[in-house]
Design a protein around this motif. Structure first.
Motif, short mmCIF file in Angstrom:
data_model
loop_
_atom_site.label_atom_id
_atom_site.label_comp_id
_atom_site.label_asym_id
_atom_site.label_seq_id
_atom_site.Cartn_x
_atom_site.Cartn_y
_atom_site.Cartn_z
N PHE A 98 3.17 -36.63 -13.81
CA PHE A 98 3.56 -36.08 -12.50
C PHE A 98 4.93 -36.62 -12.13
N GLN A 99 5.48 -36.07 -11.05
CA GLN A 99 6.75 -36.54 -10.53
C GLN A 99 6.62 -36.78 -9.03
N THR A 100 7.03 -37.97 -8.59
CA THR A 100 7.01 -38.26 -7.17
C THR A 100 8.26 -37.68 -6.52
N ALA A 101 8.15 -37.37 -5.23
CA ALA A 101 9.24 -36.75 -4.49
C ALA A 101 9.28 -37.33 -3.08
N ALA A 102 10.29 -36.95 -2.32
CA ALA A 102 10.44 -37.43 -0.95
C ALA A 102 10.89 -36.28 -0.07
N GLU A 103 10.30 -36.20 1.13
CA GLU A 103 10.71 -35.15 2.06
C GLU A 103 10.55 -35.64 3.49
N ILE A 104 11.58 -35.35 4.29
CA ILE A 104 11.56 -35.60 5.73
C ILE A 104 11.72 -34.26 6.42
N SER A 105 10.80 -33.94 7.33
CA SER A 105 10.85 -32.67 8.06
C SER A 105 10.87 -32.94 9.55
N SER A 106 11.62 -32.13 10.28
CA SER A 106 11.54 -32.22 11.74
C SER A 106 10.15 -31.79 12.18
N ASN A 107 9.68 -32.34 13.29
CA ASN A 107 8.38 -31.94 13.80
C ASN A 107 8.48 -30.87 14.88
N SER A 108 9.71 -30.34 15.08
CA SER A 108 9.94 -29.25 16.02
C SER A 108 10.84 -28.21 15.37
N ASP A 109 10.82 -27.02 15.93
CA ASP A 109 11.71 -25.96 15.48
C ASP A 109 13.00 -25.97 16.29
N TYR A 110 14.09 -25.54 15.66
CA TYR A 110 15.38 -25.42 16.33
C TYR A 110 15.91 -24.00 16.10
N PHE A 111 16.67 -23.53 17.08
CA PHE A 111 17.16 -22.15 17.03
C PHE A 111 18.69 -22.19 17.02
N TYR A 112 19.25 -22.23 15.82
CA TYR A 112 20.67 -22.43 15.52
C TYR A 112 21.00 -23.92 15.61
N VAL A 113 21.67 -24.42 14.58
CA VAL A 113 22.05 -25.83 14.52
C VAL A 113 23.40 -25.97 13.84
N SER A 114 24.10 -27.05 14.17
CA SER A 114 25.21 -27.53 13.35
C SER A 114 24.75 -28.90 12.85
N LEU A 115 24.45 -28.96 11.57
CA LEU A 115 23.78 -30.10 10.96
C LEU A 115 24.72 -30.79 9.99
N ARG A 116 24.82 -32.13 10.11
CA ARG A 116 25.74 -32.87 9.24
C ARG A 116 25.06 -34.13 8.72
N MET A 117 25.46 -34.56 7.52
CA MET A 117 25.03 -35.86 6.99
C MET A 117 26.14 -36.43 6.12
N LEU A 118 26.30 -37.75 6.18
CA LEU A 118 27.16 -38.45 5.23
C LEU A 118 26.26 -38.96 4.13
N ALA A 119 26.42 -38.41 2.92
CA ALA A 119 25.43 -38.65 1.88
C ALA A 119 26.05 -38.60 0.49
N ARG A 120 25.28 -39.06 -0.46
CA ARG A 120 25.62 -38.90 -1.88
C ARG A 120 24.33 -38.70 -2.65
N THR A 121 24.43 -38.11 -3.84
CA THR A 121 23.30 -37.95 -4.75
C THR A 121 23.64 -38.65 -6.05
N ILE A 122 22.73 -39.50 -6.51
CA ILE A 122 22.95 -40.22 -7.76
C ILE A 122 21.66 -40.20 -8.57
N GLY A 123 21.79 -40.43 -9.87
CA GLY A 123 20.60 -40.53 -10.70
C GLY A 123 20.58 -39.54 -11.85
N ALA A 124 19.41 -39.41 -12.44
CA ALA A 124 19.24 -38.69 -13.71
C ALA A 124 19.14 -37.18 -13.50
N PRO A 125 19.41 -36.39 -14.54
CA PRO A 125 19.18 -34.94 -14.48
C PRO A 125 17.70 -34.65 -14.27
#
Length: 376
Positions: free
Chosen positions: A141-168
């Motif tokens: 199996f493969q473990t995963a991670a997910e964060i979800s908002s607990n409310s709905d939004y109607f149009y957003v401007s969404l930003r994050m300062l992030a990077r992705t690293i690791g294996a294919p």
């Protein structure tokens, strides 16, 4: 003459200063106006900062059974705090083989979401701590991670300062999502990074990008280069503006994609994840390899269903310094600023301009005096 020019310059500086954005508290803002190719108003703002959370640092060991991952608790008290739980939920669901092309079972677990401290050897890290979302392949199996908002939004401007690293064999993503039992009715706008692919390419999509019969919709997706062909393994600000007519994506302030086709039309959740399922999209990660989405901060300005009509009205007119019947007199920005996390006041049509001590009459007076000095 030099004295007169100096006085005129000072007076012009006073007058012009009223048009310069000023830092304010978020509570002073009635709505927010974004810059970019489609200026749009939004009614509310939230900001989550993971850069200085030393007390919450804890990197849990990966769990090597499906049951342990499903039953796992959160990695620190931060994810049990009122501020976090008021907006977000850590996901714990599983998806089994043969679903959407999966070749291995995928298990989302709170154990894969944690606050991590900067490594002394990590020259690219620009903060003391950050949030990490991990995906790891085990033999069955493969473990995963997910964060979800607990409310709905109607149009957003969404930003994050992030990077992705690791294996294919992983996908990391930031997206809006509205589920449906029918594929054609799913509404979703994605930023997806595929670790099997080129490190200067990001996939942007308004889902669905294919039909039940397998027909593809090429107008729904773009595989775009990062500005300057930078690598997504470097820290960069990813931004998605969901507006009534189109979705626009940016990296470090530069537009990378703009898709009108299938722009979502109903309230959606906001989701971040890191996952893999051995399928053709994510790729097949080698056993015991890992990949990570690491985030320094998340910022979102948004509408709820209550505020969307007022924001549509403002965006349609983009009236400047005009009060309206919805009461948004103080217009703020998260773009015109020097420091991350600041909120800048663009204008307040309900308050005396040029600060509390000078009104519009004084502005006209100073302008007239400056012109006389220059003509003298």
């Amino acid at each position: 003459m030099a004295t007169r020019l100096a006085l005129a310059a000072i007076l012009f500086t006073i007058v012009v200063a009223e048009d310069e954005p000023q830092p304010v508290n978020q509570s002073d803002c009635g709505c927010y106006l974004i810059n970019g190719s489609v200026p749009t108003y939004y009614s509310q703002r939230m900001f989550f900062d993971f850069r200085d959370l030393e007390a919450s640092v804890n990197v849990p060991d990966p769990l090597d059974s499906v049951t342990a991952n499903s039953d796992a608790s959160t990695s620190s008290d931060y994810f049990e705090s009122e501020g976090f739980l008021g907006v977000w939920e850590l996901q714990g669901w599983s998806r089994h083989v043969d679903h959407d092309g999966s070749t291995v079972t995928m298990v989302n677990t709170p154990n894969n979401v944690y606050i991590e401290a900067k490594d002394d050897d990590d020259d690219d890290a620009t903060s003391d701590t950050f949030l990490t979302m991990r995906t790891k392949r085990f033999p069955k199996f493969q473990t995963a991670a997910e964060i979800s908002s607990n409310s709905d939004y109607f149009y957003v401007s969404l930003r994050m300062l992030a990077r992705t690293i690791g294996a294919p064999g992983a996908v990391t993503a930031m997206f809006t999502y509205r589920d449906s039992d029918e594929l054609a009715n799913v509404q979703e706008s994605d930023i997806e990074i595929l670790t099997k692919g080129r490190r200067d390419k990001i996939q942007y999509t308004n889902q669905p990008s294919y039909s039940d019969d397998g027909d593809e919709f090429p107008e729904a997706t773009r595989n775009a280069s990062t500005p300057g062909n930078r690598l997504w393994s470097e820290w960069m600000v990813h931004r998605m503006d969901w507006t009534p007519d189109t979705v626009i994506w940016y990296v470090d302030g530069e537009e990378t994609a703009n898709i009108e086709f299938q722009t979502p039309t109903d309230p959606c959740r906001v989701i971040f994840n890191a996952w893999g399922n051995g399928g053709s999209w994510s790729g097949n990660m080698s056993v015991y390899d890992e990949a990570y989405l690491q985030i320094q901060w998340i910022e979102m300005i948004y509408n709820t269903t209550d505020g969307v009509e007022a924001s549509k009205k403002r965006s349609a007119s983009l009236s400047v310094r005009d009060d309206d019947d919805e009461g948004c007199t103080a217009v703020c920005s998260i773009d015109e600023r020097d420091e991350v996390g600041e909120v800048m006041l663009l204008w307040d049509s309900g308050a005396p301009r040029m600060g509390s001590w000078v009104g519009a009459t004084w502005a006209a007076f100073f302008t007239a005096v400056a012109l006389i000095l220059l003509a003298w």
